[in-house]
Design a protein around this motif. Structure first.
Motif, PDB file in Angstrom:
ATOM      1  N   GLU A   1       0.818  -1.227   0.000  1.00  0.00           N
ATOM      2  CA  GLU A   1       0.000   0.000   0.000  1.00  0.00           C
ATOM      3  C   GLU A   1       0.844   1.265   0.000  1.00  0.00           C
ATOM      4  O   GLU A   1       0.409   2.311  -0.457  1.00  0.00           O
ATOM      5  CB  GLU A   1      -0.907   0.016   1.238  1.00  0.00           C
ATOM      6  CG  GLU A   1      -2.109  -0.877   1.114  1.00  0.00           C
ATOM      7  CD  GLU A   1      -2.921  -0.860   2.400  1.00  0.00           C
ATOM      8  OE1 GLU A   1      -3.356   0.226   2.816  1.00  0.00           O
ATOM      9  OE2 GLU A   1      -3.091  -1.942   2.976  1.00  0.00           O
ATOM     10  N   ILE A   2       2.046   1.198   0.557  1.00  0.00           N
ATOM     11  CA  ILE A   2       2.898   2.391   0.568  1.00  0.00           C
ATOM     12  C   ILE A   2       3.694   2.421  -0.738  1.00  0.00           C
ATOM     13  O   ILE A   2       4.151   1.380  -1.218  1.00  0.00           O
ATOM     14  CB  ILE A   2       3.842   2.403   1.800  1.00  0.00           C
ATOM     15  CG1 ILE A   2       4.685   3.679   1.842  1.00  0.00           C
ATOM     16  CG2 ILE A   2       4.741   1.178   1.853  1.00  0.00           C
ATOM     17  CD1 ILE A   2       5.487   3.856   3.132  1.00  0.00           C
ATOM     18  N   SER A   3       3.840   3.622  -1.326  1.00  0.00           N
ATOM     19  CA  SER A   3       4.598   3.692  -2.570  1.00  0.00           C
ATOM     20  C   SER A   3       6.072   3.468  -2.264  1.00  0.00           C
ATOM     21  O   SER A   3       6.572   3.850  -1.201  1.00  0.00           O
ATOM     22  CB  SER A   3       4.381   5.044  -3.252  1.00  0.00           C
ATOM     23  OG  SER A   3       5.357   5.971  -2.828  1.00  0.00           O
TER      24      SER A   3
ATOM     25  N   HIS B   1       2.588   5.764   8.676  1.00  0.00           N
ATOM     26  CA  HIS B   1       2.485   6.552   7.441  1.00  0.00           C
ATOM     27  C   HIS B   1       1.124   6.327   6.777  1.00  0.00           C
ATOM     28  O   HIS B   1       0.450   7.296   6.382  1.00  0.00           O
ATOM     29  CB  HIS B   1       3.618   6.172   6.485  1.00  0.00           C
ATOM     30  CG  HIS B   1       3.499   6.822   5.152  1.00  0.00           C
ATOM     31  ND1 HIS B   1       3.710   8.175   4.960  1.00  0.00           N
ATOM     32  CD2 HIS B   1       3.150   6.332   3.941  1.00  0.00           C
ATOM     33  CE1 HIS B   1       3.514   8.472   3.695  1.00  0.00           C
ATOM     34  NE2 HIS B   1       3.169   7.372   3.058  1.00  0.00           N
ATOM     35  N   LEU B   2       0.722   5.067   6.688  1.00  0.00           N
ATOM     36  CA  LEU B   2      -0.554   4.768   6.024  1.00  0.00           C
ATOM     37  C   LEU B   2      -1.740   5.316   6.818  1.00  0.00           C
ATOM     38  O   LEU B   2      -2.786   5.616   6.257  1.00  0.00           O
ATOM     39  CB  LEU B   2      -0.702   3.252   5.804  1.00  0.00           C
ATOM     40  CG  LEU B   2       0.295   2.650   4.792  1.00  0.00           C
ATOM     41  CD1 LEU B   2       0.164   1.129   4.746  1.00  0.00           C
ATOM     42  CD2 LEU B   2       0.111   3.248   3.390  1.00  0.00           C
TER      43      LEU B   2
ATOM     44  N   ARG C   1       6.030  -0.820  11.598  1.00  0.00           N
ATOM     45  CA  ARG C   1       5.343   0.190  12.423  1.00  0.00           C
ATOM     46  C   ARG C   1       5.374   1.552  11.739  1.00  0.00           C
ATOM     47  O   ARG C   1       4.386   2.291  11.752  1.00  0.00           O
ATOM     48  CB  ARG C   1       6.028   0.321  13.788  1.00  0.00           C
ATOM     49  CG  ARG C   1       5.788  -0.846  14.705  1.00  0.00           C
ATOM     50  CD  ARG C   1       6.475  -0.592  16.037  1.00  0.00           C
ATOM     51  NE  ARG C   1       6.306  -1.731  16.928  1.00  0.00           N
ATOM     52  CZ  ARG C   1       6.922  -1.868  18.092  1.00  0.00           C
ATOM     53  NH1 ARG C   1       7.767  -0.930  18.503  1.00  0.00           N
ATOM     54  NH2 ARG C   1       6.717  -2.923  18.840  1.00  0.00           N
ATOM     55  N   LEU C   2       6.512   1.888  11.166  1.00  0.00           N
ATOM     56  CA  LEU C   2       6.644   3.179  10.474  1.00  0.00           C
ATOM     57  C   LEU C   2       5.712   3.220   9.264  1.00  0.00           C
ATOM     58  O   LEU C   2       5.074   4.246   8.994  1.00  0.00           O
ATOM     59  CB  LEU C   2       8.094   3.416  10.053  1.00  0.00           C
ATOM     60  CG  LEU C   2       9.096   3.546  11.209  1.00  0.00           C
ATOM     61  CD1 LEU C   2      10.529   3.490  10.684  1.00  0.00           C
ATOM     62  CD2 LEU C   2       8.862   4.845  11.977  1.00  0.00           C
ATOM     63  N   VAL C   3       5.637   2.107   8.545  1.00  0.00           N
ATOM     64  CA  VAL C   3       4.731   2.032   7.385  1.00  0.00           C
ATOM     65  C   VAL C   3       3.290   2.212   7.849  1.00  0.00           C
ATOM     66  O   VAL C   3       2.517   2.983   7.258  1.00  0.00           O
ATOM     67  CB  VAL C   3       4.901   0.689   6.638  1.00  0.00           C
ATOM     68  CG1 VAL C   3       3.813   0.508   5.577  1.00  0.00           C
ATOM     69  CG2 VAL C   3       6.290   0.605   5.996  1.00  0.00           C
TER      70      VAL C   3
END
Ligand SMILES: NC(=O)c1ccc[n+]([C@@H]2O[C@H](COP(=O)([O-])OP(=O)(O)OC[C@H]3O[C@@H](n4cnc5c(N)ncnc54)[C@H](O)[C@@H]3O)[C@@H](O)[C@H]2O)c1
Ligand SMILES: [Zn+2]
Ligand SMILES: [Zn+2]
Length: 382
Positions: free
Chosen positions: A168-170, A338-339, A333-335
């Protein structure tokens, strides 16, 4: 196929003159990359960030094994896995982290894989964790940078240099997670473990310092003082949640931070890589306060501590490497943050560039004009 030809940016020698647009320390050329060995993975690089640690290698401020394919902050897609790799499959989206880990040394078994013994040695030698070099040029081996060498169309890395991420994250957004974000955010959340309501100062607002600022916002700091020499970075810091923004060259800087934080910051983060910034951070903390440095200046740089006051004030000075992170725990966790819209890491990216523009990109990082520039690669490679 055992060996592939690809475009890569090779650092042949350290210490060339500036501007780099003229001296071109990074030679964008064609090199060979061998297939992944046991426990290794071939990754097609989608995006790779320009970090100040690359700049220090280019400038010769910290010794590196050369010639090397530079770059250590990236995201990409698994292309092929070597024998024995079970955690990754072709098509997986991954973030590359700049410290591989063996899983069994004293540091790894005590939850500090960022300090892994064998990874340290491999990095100094310019090899992968296995001791192998998979990069070469005209039959002569090239060194790997931090087990990554991401300024290239492909990289072969240890599987422990990789963390699988959500699709989902680019991948362009995700590129900065593996160095700037894990380092800055982790310095706040892991190394210092800043509690909600604490007062925080961050000196040096590049990718690492702004990530620390974002970490302080997520941690719930009540006051966040941002410090830099560049007005544009002070403005960006305010947009990202700094409550105060001060010019590092202001002679009243320390007093201003002490005033803004009600008598000195609980935590001050040195993220500039400048000894004067470290001294200012130390002076700007309160009794019982803590200075955390993630910066990696010239390897000869030092800073003086007033020993009696250090003891009676119960000050703490703490180093932080790769955000004291456990990559497989922290990158997802960072992803997720961000999402969820709580970690706007895309704001760290000043622009995307082509590999051919990398020397100009490092000039803009050197002069402070850019925060993070990210090299992107054409779909399908060369
Ligand atoms: N510990 C780690 O794991 C780790 C990881 C990545 C980077 N680093 C290091 O962290 C540092 C920051 O990296 P970056 O990529 O964000 O660098 P950067 O060049 O993007 O940012 C540095 C910032 O410091 C500012 N600055 C310069 N002089 C200053 C001063 N006197 N006071 C306050 N600010 C000042 C610059 O304007 C710039 O905005 C570098 O030393 C880098 O090598 C460490
Ligand atoms: Zn870095
Ligand atoms: Zn280890």
């Amino acid at each position: 196929m055992t060996t592939r030809s690809m475009r890569a940016a090779v650092l042949r020698e350290q210490g060339r003159a500036v501007p780099y647009a003229d001296s071109r320390p990074l030679d964008v050329t064609t090199v060979e990359l061998d297939a992944p060995g046991e426990g290794e993975v071939l990754v097609k690089i989608a995006a790779a960030g320009l970090c100040h640690s690359d700049l220090s290698a280019i400038a010769g401020k910290r010794a590196r094994a050369v010639p090397t394919v530079a770059g250590h902050e990236a995201a990409g897609v698994v292309e092929e896995v070597g024998p024995g790799v079970t955690k990754f499959s072709p098509g997986d989206h991954v973030v590359l982290v700049f410290v591989a880990s063996c899983g069994h040394c004293g540091y790894c078994v005590s939850g500090r894989p960022n300090l892994c013994e064998s990874s340290w040695q491999a990095r100094a030698n310019g090899t992968l964790q296995s001791g192998a070099r998979r990069l070469s040029e005209h039959g002569a081996a090239l060194n790997h940078a931090s087990g990554i060498s991401a300024f290239a169309e492909y990289a072969v890395t240890s599987e422990t240099s990789l963390v699988k991420i959500s699709e989902e994250i680019s991948l362009i957004d995700a590129a900065v997670l593996g160095c700037a974000v894990v380092t800055g955010f982790g310095a706040v959340v892991n190394s210092a473990d800043v509690p909600a309501g604490a007062t925080v100062a961050v000196s040096g607002l590049g990718g690492v310092g702004l990530s620390a600022l974002l970490g302080a916002v997520v941690a719930g700091a009540s006051t966040i003082v941002a410090v830099d020499v560049t007005p544009a970075k002070l403005r960006l810091a305010r947009e990202l949640g700094a409550t105060h923004a001060f010019d590092a060259n202001d002679p009243g800087l320390v007093e201003a931070i002490r005033d803004a934080t009600g008598g000195g910051a609980h935590y001050a983060f040195e993220m500039a890589g400048v000894p004067a910034s470290m001294s200012a951070c130390y002076a700007a903390t309160r009794r019982g306060g803590e200075v955390i440095t993630a910066a990696l200046p010239d390897s000869t740089a030092t800073f003086a501590v007033p020993l009696a006051a250090h003891a009676s004030d119960e000050r703490v000075v703490r180093g932080s490497y790769m955000g004291s992170c456990v990559p497989a725990r922290d990158i997802p966790r960072l992803v997720a943050l961000h999402l969820a819209g709580r970690l706007p890491i895309e704001r760290l990216r000043s622009r995307t560039i082509a590999l051919d523009q990398i020397n100009e990109g490092f000039d803009r990082l050197r002069t402070g004009e850019a925060v993070r520039e990210v090299v992107t690669f054409e779909e399908g490679g060369k």
